[in-house]
Enzyme design. Structure first.
Site, PDB file in Angstrom:
ATOM      1  N   GLY A  32       1.083  -1.188  -0.272  1.00 56.62           N
ATOM      2  CA  GLY A  32       0.000   0.144  -0.052  1.00 56.62           C
ATOM      3  C   GLY A  32       0.919   1.221  -0.005  1.00 56.62           C
ATOM      4  CG  HIS A  38       3.450   1.070  -5.404  1.00 55.60           C
ATOM      5  ND1 HIS A  38       3.595   2.207  -4.587  1.00 55.60           N
ATOM      6  CD2 HIS A  38       3.832   0.000  -4.729  1.00 55.60           C
ATOM      7  CE1 HIS A  38       4.154   1.980  -3.630  1.00 55.60           C
ATOM      8  NE2 HIS A  38       4.548   0.526  -3.586  1.00 55.60           N
ATOM      9  CD  GLN A 154      11.285  -6.612  -2.246  1.00 55.48           C
ATOM     10  OE1 GLN A 154      10.975  -6.441  -0.922  1.00 55.48           O
ATOM     11  NE2 GLN A 154      10.185  -5.895  -2.823  1.00 55.48           N
ATOM     12  CG  MET A 185       8.465   8.303  -6.980  1.00 51.16           C
ATOM     13  SD  MET A 185       6.948   8.316  -7.791  1.00 51.16           S
ATOM     14  CE  MET A 185       7.204   9.816  -8.903  1.00 51.16           C
TER      15      MET A 185
HETATM   16  O1  PAF Z   1       8.200  -4.335  -1.794  1.00 51.36           O
HETATM   17  C1  PAF Z   1       7.320  -4.506  -1.252  1.00 51.36           C
HETATM   18  O2  PAF Z   1       6.514  -3.608  -1.024  1.00 51.36           O
HETATM   19  C2  PAF Z   1       7.293  -5.440  -0.205  1.00 51.36           C
HETATM   20  O3  PAF Z   1       8.491  -5.928   0.358  1.00 51.36           O
HETATM   21  C3  PAF Z   1       6.519  -6.722  -0.874  1.00 51.36           C
HETATM   22  C4  PAF Z   1       7.130  -7.334  -1.965  1.00 51.36           C
HETATM   23  C5  PAF Z   1       4.992  -6.371  -1.363  1.00 51.36           C
HETATM   24  C6  PAF Z   1       6.288  -7.871   0.087  1.00 51.36           C
HETATM   25  O4  PAF Z   1       5.949  -7.683   1.214  1.00 51.36           O
END
Ligand code: PAF
Length: 280
Positions: A32, A38, A154, A185
């Site tokens: 969120g 996003h 990640q 961002m």
């Molecule tokens: O990058 C993120 O927003 C979070 O680490 C994810 C991949 C949604 C996992 O909670």
């Protein structure tokens, strides 16, 4: 109409309907606090599949004890409006019991890649990320999943986890979206004071300078030291490293792509950023 599901049963009923019609599914997991970064993931997802599912779940297991879990921005109403405007087909907003039922086997770990860079100061963070993404993939079972390159470590770790457990899912990445002054961002940018916000773009400037230094044949040691010295005036530097972008290990003769990655504290806010480029 975007379908909003807060249970797995409800979500899977819709997914099964789409899948039985032969529609492909792209998935964008988020916590969120949505911003244009996003929405760029959503845009890529829309290009790659017939239906797009976004999840909003602030995953407790990826936050350390003294981190910002309790404070993490919750902007669900606004997120829903944005996702509807961008014609997302389904939003999954599970609660913690849906994601972590008591009988869930919980043996997913991040492995070696989770112990370096951000994993040094956030020791359990990447296990939590690997765990939640594994669980979400299990639930959604998409054809494609999209992640941002801002969280580069990640991204690599999720790619590894996916190859191991979900070889049928294709992981795609989207380059970092920046503010006009270069700041990457991030939902956490909301924490910055006016003064901190004015300083924050120096991080990207240091990355650009380091890339330039690398291309001008400055040694990795010199360019990282220079960047750390410059940044320490305004930030507390966690790490600043130039590595092989495919392995996040030292650069060798076989390296084709470089990643310069950094994490700093600005006041109590932790900012990360990176720059990826061909070795040339
Ligand atoms: O990058 C993120 O927003 C979070 O680490 C994810 C991949 C949604 C996992 O909670």
């Amino acid at each position: 109409m975007m379908q909003i599901s807060n249970t797995i049963t409800d979500l899977q009923a819709k997914l099964n309907e789409w899948k039985s019609q032969g529609q492909s599914i792209a998935f964008v997991p988020t916590m969120g606090g949505l911003h244009d970064g996003h929405l760029a993931l959503v845009a890529l997802a829309k290009q790659k599949a017939d239906k797009v599912i976004v999840s909003v779940f602030v995953n407790p297991t990826q936050f350390g004890e003294n981190e910002d879990f309790d404070q993490y921005p919750n902007t669900l109403e606004q997120d829903i409006t944005l996702l509807e405007q961008h014609q997302v087909d389904g939003l999954f907003t599970p609660n913690t019991d849906q994601i972590y039922p008591q009988d869930l086997e919980n043996d997913i770990v991040a492995g070696e890649l989770g112990g370096i860079l951000c994993g040094v100061s956030r020791p359990e963070h990447f296990d939590g990320v690997a765990q939640v993404v594994h669980r979400l993939f299990e639930i959604v079972s998409p054809d494609v999943a999209v992640f941002g390159q801002k969280d580069y470590q990640q991204l690599l770790l999720i790619m590894q986890m996916t190859t191991q457990y979900f070889p049928e899912i294709k992981v795609l990445s989207q380059p970092t979206i920046r503010e006009e002054d270069g700041l990457a961002m991030s939902t956490r940018n909301q924490y910055l004071s006016e003064n901190e916000r004015a300083i924050a773009p120096y991080l990207y400037q240091a990355l650009l300078q380091a890339k330039q230094d690398y291309l001008n044949n400055t040694t990795v040691e010199m360019l990282t030291n220079t960047a750390k010295n410059t940044l320490s005036v305004d930030f507390k530097v966690d790490y600043f490293e130039a590595l092989d972008a495919n392995t996040l290990k030292q650069i060798t003769d076989n390296t084709s792509k470089i990643a310069i990655l950094c994490a700093v504290f600005l006041g109590s806010t932790r900012l990360i950023d990176n720059i990826i480029f061909n070795k040339g």
